[in-house]
Scaffold this active site. Structure first.
Site, PDB file in Angstrom:
ATOM      1  N   GLY A  19      -1.554  -7.490   4.556  1.00 55.50           N
ATOM      2  CA  GLY A  19      -0.574  -7.335   3.489  1.00 55.50           C
ATOM      3  C   GLY A  19      -0.108  -5.913   3.388  1.00 55.50           C
ATOM      4  N   GLY A  60      -0.050  -0.055  -1.500  1.00 60.48           N
ATOM      5  CA  GLY A  60       0.846   0.885  -2.146  1.00 60.48           C
ATOM      6  C   GLY A  60       1.623   1.740  -1.158  1.00 60.48           C
ATOM      7  CG  ASP A  85       0.903   0.221  -8.633  1.00 57.69           C
ATOM      8  OD1 ASP A  85       1.541  -0.505  -9.421  1.00 57.69           O
ATOM      9  OD2 ASP A  85       1.127   0.237  -7.414  1.00 57.69           O
TER      10      ASP A  85
END
Ligand SMILES: *[C@@H]1O[C@H](CO)[C@@H](O)[C@H](O)[C@H]1NC(C)=O
Ligand SMILES: *[C@@H]1O[C@H](CO)[C@@H](O)[C@H](O)[C@H]1NC(C)=O
Ligand SMILES: *[C@@H]1O[C@H](CO)[C@@H](O)[C@H](O)[C@H]1NC(C)=O
Ligand SMILES: *[C@@H]1O[C@H](CO)[C@@H](O)[C@H](O)[C@H]1NC(C)=O
Ligand SMILES: *[C@@H]1O[C@H](CO)[C@@H](O)[C@H](O)[C@H]1NC(C)=O
Ligand SMILES: *[C@@H]1O[C@H](CO)[C@@H](O)[C@H](O)[C@H]1NC(C)=O
Ligand SMILES: *[C@@H]1O[C@H](CO)[C@@H](O)[C@H](O)[C@H]1NC(C)=O
Ligand SMILES: *[C@@H]1O[C@H](CO)[C@@H](O)[C@H](O)[C@H]1NC(C)=O
Ligand SMILES: *[C@@H]1O[C@H](CO)[C@@H](O)[C@H](O)[C@H]1NC(C)=O
Ligand SMILES: *[C@@H]1O[C@H](CO)[C@@H](O)[C@H](O)[C@H]1NC(C)=O
Length: 849
Positions: A539, A542, A657
């Site tokens: 995947g 950040g 985040d």
């Protein structure tokens, strides 16, 4: 004599008993409605269900004339909020309200002649009127009584001088003077002042005196009116303003005070002030919370065009730099209305090509000028656009509104002591005071620069040389398990010692303590991840892609390869290794090591077989795998991990985040918080930091962070609240915007408020879950997403509330923050939708100040 005096009494008694008889059947139903055939005489009234409002005849102040309207009911000061027959008062007390032949509401005087009619086009011949608890009088067909969306007519759409909570004020493409003042305190007929919305640029509230502007609120930036100094993002909950798009596709302003039990209203007073009033029950008065214009500087364009008004100090008005008073003698006498003019013309206004290019002067802390044009482009493009058009006088870039450009004179500018926006005013080159240095000074500076550069390069070279003594640090692939692939021998020089561009990094790395944090060799990782092949990709994190890898011994790892393009990469990388190496908690993902080789920077984590939370949560096929007990355990785990970051670890860390894709799941579905790239160490007693770089993900960012760059542990709490609601609902926070239902938070609040909180819960777990636990979770989530950081709980109390089912949970306040852009510009709305559809977009915003 006697019979004569008895007669009226008898008549009165008879009429009372008659009307009682007549009203009897309907009294049992409700006395807030009027249906066809019924009438309301002077002295009778309809009362809203909560008894806050009353509809009937009254005389304002010491006037003896009778008006028909809506007033407050159960409080002492029964201020009128709406008047029907403003211009045609009834002189006697024989007025009556009924439903006319055409189905409209009709107020008639003693002779039966109409003084007011709702005058709507009605399609039903069986209409009824109802006074609803918000103070809205609604005329609709008797079948859909009280339903605003089926109303033929409603007082909220035809207001007089008062703006109430829940009232919608249309933002159309032209200015709308929605509210009109009374003529005097005792005379409701239309006065000189109006209040409404001007949509140009970004919408703002304006008070007019006839057609002349008297005051304006400054542009709406999605959260606050930027020209009202005491309104800051942290206090919005008190005002509860928001722009919503209704089912008719139009935009409206509404406001909902945080405390619904308070009686609150805005009013345009007869003498021209926009006032916000709140009923103070202990003092039994209407307390004025704010009143505008409150001082000279608030008066529209008090200092004239290109002037700046400063309320502190004796010299209220100044010209902007590069400008001078148009009429210096008037100006000296304190008559500022003439304003200022440009001292030297812009280059584009002259017809000789002499002189340099125009430039911009930066003015800070301002109420921005009126009449802006808005473009959704970046700051640099904005500046460029302004330079390329001679009619452009200034520009500004405000987050949420974006690029604002002024093509006319700069009107109504005020300087604030605190807050305000930055304006870039276009000036001729000669006005910018760019210093003209003698040539020899320039030569000296250049020479000094060159010498400095040479010394730096030499120092760096020396440093690099000394580092070559430590090759072992980067070449070993933790212990000797990983062999160097043969095909890559040509690069052997690089991976052995290459430290170019990362000299300080290695030093930092050794501070972290090299023995605690193993260094991996690049080629070893390339081999482990099948040369970073597409199949091994797990995947996107950040700041780079994440790959699955297998070390020669069989151990599985996750490798995060930081993207080279990202300018922040190095900084974030340093943060991440230093921080994560020191943190150990069962709900934080473990860092196994790192690798640095030239531009290539990688982090090696333990491998999580169950990927990330969003992989399960938002996939209709996999949602059901997460039953309620698992979800609850995940919520608790995240809360504990976050608490550790905020409080218990030696460092104080704000994640910044937190989102579903940053929560990884191990084989037992235990949550592990990942991606500390953006975390920052908190030193000492700092609890809130202002950053000019906002990093995070739309939808998870707390309002004060997104708007003002203020971050604190409470902005993480906000993100946690969003995440919690997502886990409960199984829906992405942002998935709602396409359907115009705003964001999950707003949706959840609405349901929670209506007592239908269980409707939020993911269908796949709704039957199996523990209702009490779910409701507690939702309530905690709502607490975490409150607008004001002060009101949000700390993670410590969140953990406490989650763990103990007996701890009482406070009631949340209504959140108002929505990311929906306030503008009605279709292009901007389009852009918002794009943002919404790429679900996990990570954004970086350069804050306005
Ligand atoms: C009608 O309003 C009056 C005044 O508030 C109240 O006392 C009465 O109970 C109401 N009647 C009904 C049927 O609601
Ligand atoms: C209006 O509807 C109510 C029930 O909703 C009914 O009791 C009443 O009779 C109706 N009134 C008229 C005038 O039709
Ligand atoms: C109403 O009363 C105030 C004083 O209470 C008085 O000044 C004013 O003139 C009165 N207005 C009218 C219309 O009688
Ligand atoms: C009623 O509305 C019509 C048009 O909709 C308008 O021409 C007329 O003047 C209105 N009458 C009153 C009394 O406001
Ligand atoms: C209302 O209108 C319907 C049809 O439009 C008609 O059948 C009915 O008789 C009308 N009722 C009254 C009371 O006028
Ligand atoms: C409204 O305007 C009229 C005419 O300009 C003026 O006489 C009157 O005093 C004004 N009223 C108020 C309340 O300012
Ligand atoms: C209400 O008024 C009283 C007395 O003026 C004051 O002490 C109190 O603070 C007020 N309450 C609020 C909520 O402002
Ligand atoms: C103020 O100056 C303007 C022109 O700039 C003039 O028209 C106006 O009469 C002056 N007002 C006073 C009170 O002197
Ligand atoms: C130069 O500009 C002035 C006004 O700034 C104008 O009156 C004049 O005609 C221009 N001359 C030429 C040659 O364009
Ligand atoms: C400059 O801006 C004005 C006002 O927006 C516009 O009418 C004009 O077309 C622009 N000129 C150019 C060359 O873009």
């Amino acid at each position: 004599m006697i019979s004569k005096s008895i007669n009226p009494v008898l008549v009165f008694l008879l009429s009372v008993s008659y009307s009682l008889l007549f009203l009897a059947p309907f009294c049992h139903a409700a006395n807030n409605t009027l249906t066809r055939g019924q009438s309301l005489k002077d002295g009778e009234s309809l009362i809203s269900v909560d008894e806050n409002f009353e509809l009937g005849f009254f005389s304002p102040g010491n006037s003896s004339l009778r008006y028909f309207g809506i007033r407050y009911y159960k409080i002492r000061d029964q201020a009128a909020i709406w008047v029907a027959n403003r211009e045609k008062p009834i002189s006697g007390s024989d007025g009556v309200l009924r439903i006319g032949e055409d189905g409209n509401l009709l107020v008639a005087d003693g002779n039966g002649s109409p003084v007011w009619s709702s005058n709507a086009s009605v399609v039903s011949n069986n209409t009824a009127a109802m006074l609803d608890p918000t103070g809205n009088l609604i005329l609709s067909s008797n079948d859909s009584i009280g339903e605003t969306d089926k109303a033929y007519w409603q007082s909220f759409s035809n207001p007089t001088d008062t703006y109430l909570p829940n009232m919608k004020v249309l933002i159309s493409s032209a200015e709308i003077h929605a509210f009109t003042s009374w003529k005097s305190a005792n005379d409701p007929s239309p006065g000189n002042f109006t209040m409404g919305v001007d949509p140009r640029g970004a919408p703002q509230i304006v008070v007019w005196e006839r057609s002349r502007r008297r005051w304006r609120s400054g542009h709406w930036n999605g959260l606050i009116f930027s020209g009202v100094p005491y309104m800051t993002a942290l206090t919005t909950y008190r005002y509860g303003f928001k722009v919503t798009r209704e089912s008719d596709g139009k935009f409206y302003f509404t406001y909902n005070p945080s405390d619904n039990s308070e009686l609150m209203r805005f009013q345009i007073t007869w003498n021209g002030f926009e006032e916000q009033k709140r009923w103070n029950e202990s003092a039994k008065t209407w307390q004025v919370m704010q009143s505008q214009p409150s001082e000279e500087c608030e008066n529209y364009n008090y200092c004239g065009n290109f002037g700046v008004c400063t309320s502190s100090g004796s010299h209220k008005c100044r010209c902007m730099e590069g400008f001078e008073p148009r009429q210096p003698d008037q100006w000296r006498r304190g008559n500022w209305s003439g304003g200022c003019g440009r001292r030297s013309p812009l280059q584009c206004q002259r017809n000789t090509s002499s002189g340099g290019e125009d430039g911009f002067k930066t003015l800070r802390g301002l109420k921005l000028p009126d009449f802006a044009d808005v473009e959704s482009i970046s700051l640099d493009a904005c500046r460029e656009m302004c330079l390329n058009n001679c009619s452009c006088k200034a520009y500004a870039h405000v987050s949420q509104i974006q690029c604002m450009i002024w093509n006319g004179d700069l009107i109504d500018v005020q300087r604030f002591v605190e807050g305000g926006n930055t304006l870039y005013v276009r000036l001729a080159d000669s006005e910018l005071g760019r210093s003209r240095m003698p040539t020899y000074v320039i030569i000296l500076i250049v020479l000094a620069g060159l010498a400095f550069l040479a010394i730096s390069i030499w120092l760096l070279w020396m440093l690099k040389k000394s580092l070559k003594v430590l090759p072992a640090a980067t070449s070993a692939c933790t212990s000797s398990k990983c062999e160097l692939p043969v095909y890559d021998l040509s690069k052997s020089k690089e991976y052995s010692t290459d430290a170019s561009g990362s000299a300080d990094l290695v030093i930092e790395g050794s501070q972290v303590n090299g023995s605690d944090l193993p260094m991996f060799n690049f080629n070893c990782l390339a081999a482990a991840t099948n040369n970073f092949s597409e199949e091994n990709k797990l995947g996107q994190g950040g700041f780079g892609l994440v790959y699955k890898g297998k070390l020669p011994g069989g151990k599985e790892i996750a490798v995060k390869r930081l993207s080279k393009i990202s300018g922040q990469g190095l900084q974030e990388f340093k943060n991440e290794i230093i921080l994560i190496a020191k943190l150990q908690h069962r709900n934080l993902v473990r860092l196994l090591g790192c690798s640095i080789q030239g531009d290539e920077k990688m982090l090696i984590y333990e491998y999580m077989p169950n990927k990330s939370l969003d992989y399960f949560l938002f996939d209709p096929d996999k949602q059901a795998l997460l039953d309620w007990s698992k979800r609850f355990a995940i919520i608790e785990g995240i809360a504990r991990g976050l608490l550790y970051l905020h409080r218990d670890s030696r460092l104080r860390i704000i994640h910044r985040d937190l989102k579903a894709s940053n929560i990884l799941l191990d084989e037992e579905m235990n949550p592990k918080i990942s991606d500390f790239g953006m975390a920052r160490i908190f030193g000492g007693n700092q609890s809130e930091i202002n950053t000019n770089r906002v990093v995070g993900t739309y939808g998870y960012m707390a309002p004060e962070y997104a708007m003002e760059g203020l971050f604190s542990v409470k902005s993480d709490v906000y993100s946690f609240g969003v995440l919690l609601l997502e886990i409960v609902s199984g829906r992405r926070n942002t998935s709602f915007r396409q359907t115009e239902r705003m964001i999950l938070i707003a949706y959840a609040w609405d349901l929670w408020n209506e007592g239908k909180a269980m409707d939020i819960v993911d269908l796949s777990i709704r039957d199996s879950c523990d209702e009490n636990e779910v409701l507690r979770c939702i309530q905690i989530g709502m607490l975490c997403v409150q607008d004001s950081a002060l009101h949000r709980p700390t993670m410590a109390s969140v953990v406490l509330m989650l763990e103990s089912s007996t701890t009482s949970i406070p009631l949340p306040r209504q959140p108002t923050f929505t990311s929906v852009r306030a503008s009605i510009d279709p292009e901007i709305s389009l852009e918002v939708q794009e943002v919404a559809s790429s679900s996990d977009l990570t954004v970086k915003v350069v804050a306005g100040r």
